[in-house]
Design a protein around this motif. Structure first.
Motif, PDB file in Angstrom:
ATOM      1  N   SER A  78       0.807  -1.213   0.000  1.00  0.00           N
ATOM      2  CA  SER A  78       0.000   0.000   0.000  1.00  0.00           C
ATOM      3  C   SER A  78       0.844   1.269   0.000  1.00  0.00           C
ATOM      4  CB  SER A  78      -0.949   0.003   1.207  1.00  0.00           C
ATOM      5  OG  SER A  78      -0.227  -0.146   2.421  1.00  0.00           O
ATOM      6  N   GLY A  79       2.086   1.201   0.436  1.00  0.00           N
ATOM      7  CA  GLY A  79       2.933   2.389   0.434  1.00  0.00           C
ATOM      8  C   GLY A  79       3.877   2.455  -0.739  1.00  0.00           C
ATOM      9  N   GLN A  80       3.703   1.570  -1.731  1.00  0.00           N
ATOM     10  CA  GLN A  80       4.624   1.496  -2.852  1.00  0.00           C
ATOM     11  C   GLN A  80       3.867   1.593  -4.174  1.00  0.00           C
ATOM     12  OE1 GLN A  80       5.863  -2.348  -0.887  1.00  0.00           O
ATOM     13  NE2 GLN A  80       7.778  -1.840  -1.894  1.00  0.00           N
ATOM     14  N   ARG A  81       4.540   2.169  -5.167  1.00  0.00           N
ATOM     15  CA  ARG A  81       3.987   2.180  -6.524  1.00  0.00           C
ATOM     16  C   ARG A  81       4.403   0.874  -7.186  1.00  0.00           C
ATOM     17  NH1 ARG A  81       0.077   5.177  -8.064  1.00  0.00           N
ATOM     18  NH2 ARG A  81       0.937   5.451 -10.163  1.00  0.00           N
ATOM     19  N   LEU A  82       3.658  -0.160  -6.862  1.00  0.00           N
ATOM     20  CA  LEU A  82       4.056  -1.513  -7.224  1.00  0.00           C
ATOM     21  C   LEU A  82       2.834  -2.309  -7.662  1.00  0.00           C
ATOM     22  CD1 LEU A  82       6.353  -3.684  -7.193  1.00  0.00           C
ATOM     23  CD2 LEU A  82       5.667  -4.188  -4.848  1.00  0.00           C
ATOM     24  N   ALA A  83       2.956  -3.003  -8.779  1.00  0.00           N
ATOM     25  CA  ALA A  83       1.854  -3.819  -9.294  1.00  0.00           C
ATOM     26  C   ALA A  83       2.299  -5.270  -9.366  1.00  0.00           C
ATOM     27  CB  ALA A  83       1.416  -3.327 -10.668  1.00  0.00           C
ATOM     28  N   PRO A  84       1.946  -6.079  -8.356  1.00  0.00           N
ATOM     29  CA  PRO A  84       2.285  -7.504  -8.425  1.00  0.00           C
ATOM     30  C   PRO A  84       1.313  -8.217  -9.353  1.00  0.00           C
ATOM     31  CG  PRO A  84       1.025  -7.081  -6.455  1.00  0.00           C
ATOM     32  CD  PRO A  84       1.187  -5.752  -7.149  1.00  0.00           C
ATOM     33  N   MET A  85       1.806  -9.236 -10.051  1.00  0.00           N
ATOM     34  CA  MET A  85       0.875  -9.975 -10.901  1.00  0.00           C
ATOM     35  C   MET A  85       0.992 -11.479 -10.750  1.00  0.00           C
ATOM     36  SD  MET A  85       0.162  -9.911 -14.975  1.00  0.00           S
ATOM     37  CE  MET A  85      -1.077 -11.005 -15.653  1.00  0.00           C
TER      38      MET A  85
END
Length: 284
Positions: free
Chosen positions: A210-217
């Motif tokens: 939630s605190g990162q600009r991160l998209a796990p897939m």
């Protein structure tokens, strides 16, 4: 307004004025299936296949519906249209289940039932649809899209399609079934990775982004169902390009490793052999 016994005499199909078919057990009246169609024309006819697995309904409006009672409950009927129609509404299966015939005004329409017919499942309000996975026991199909993840039961005992809840709106990027069939792991961009129990109960977040600009897939489980791997498809900060491996029971991270490239749209594979556990992950 219309009734028909199945070939065994153990089920009865009935149709009401609104276009709802009810299939009930004989003699106790237990409801087995409820099938929906358009309100019936004044000339229409239900028909069972010889093995009792299909029901057809041919109506004088020029349409024929075919329900496969073995299909998942959310699959719509096969919809067949005839052109030479005025008032006729009669249909018939051949005894071996290969053909369905339906009467027109002066012609007979004949459809081969052995050929594949695609069934379209409609449940997502917003695409794109990014991932599709079957459960190991083939009882469930899961789909993953912008409006979250949907579970589609593939037999009547599983109920109807339902949305997998994680406590709010979310964009589903990837998912996978645990080998024992008890959980589904899902990833959502800028939120994290979640484990949702199929038997009910709240989902738990096993990775918090939630605190990162991160998209796990991508999501993958080892065959024993003890660990789950999650990889990023996008990260604003290169330091966040990490492959995570977690203990499934506790949700604790076992290890992580830096990636030098972002993941592709494919899911990772976990390979166990020669005393080693290896994770294979493709990338751009």
């Amino acid at each position: 307004r219309e009734v028909e016994f199945d070939p065994s005499g153990e089920r009865l199909v009935s149709l009401d004025e609104s276009g709802v078919f009810r299939i009930q057990s004989v003699p106790d009246g237990t409801l087995r299936h409820e099938l929906r169609a358009a309100p019936p024309h004044r000339y229409s006819h239900p028909e069972w296949s010889s093995d009792g697995t299909r029901v057809s309904w041919t109506s004088g409006d020029g349409t024929t519906h075919v329900w496969d009672l073995r299909a998942p409950p959310d699959v719509p009927p096969l919809f067949l249209r005839r052109t030479d129609v005025r008032d006729a509404g009669n249909g018939s299966f051949d005894p071996r289940g290969r053909w369905l015939a339906a009467a027109g005004w002066s012609t007979v329409s004949l459809w081969p039932l052995g050929l594949p017919h695609a069934a379209m499942l409609q449940g997502h309000a917003e695409g794109p649809l990014l991932d599709l996975e079957f459960s190991n026991d083939s009882r469930l199909l899961a789909s993953c899209a912008r409006d979250g993840a949907l579970l589609w039961p593939l037999d009547a005992s599983g109920g109807r399609m339902r949305h997998l809840e994680i406590g709010g709106d979310y964009y589903c990027y990837g998912l996978g079934f645990a080998p024992d069939g008890r959980d589904v792991a899902m990833t959502s961009p800028f939120m994290g990775a979640y484990l949702a129990p199929l038997g009910g109960g709240p989902a738990r977040r096993i990775l918090d982004f939630s605190g990162q600009r991160l998209a796990p897939m991508p999501v993958a489980f080892d065959r024993a169902g003890r660990t789950v791997a999650v990889a990023p498809m996008y990260a604003a900060a290169p330091r966040d390009l990490l492959l995570h491996v977690l203990d499934l029971e506790s949700g604790q991270e076992i290890w992580r490793i830096k990636r030098d490239a972002i993941s592709s749209w494919g899911s990772p594979a976990i390979y166990v052999g020669n005393g080693k556990t290896q994770i294979i992950l493709n990338a751009y």
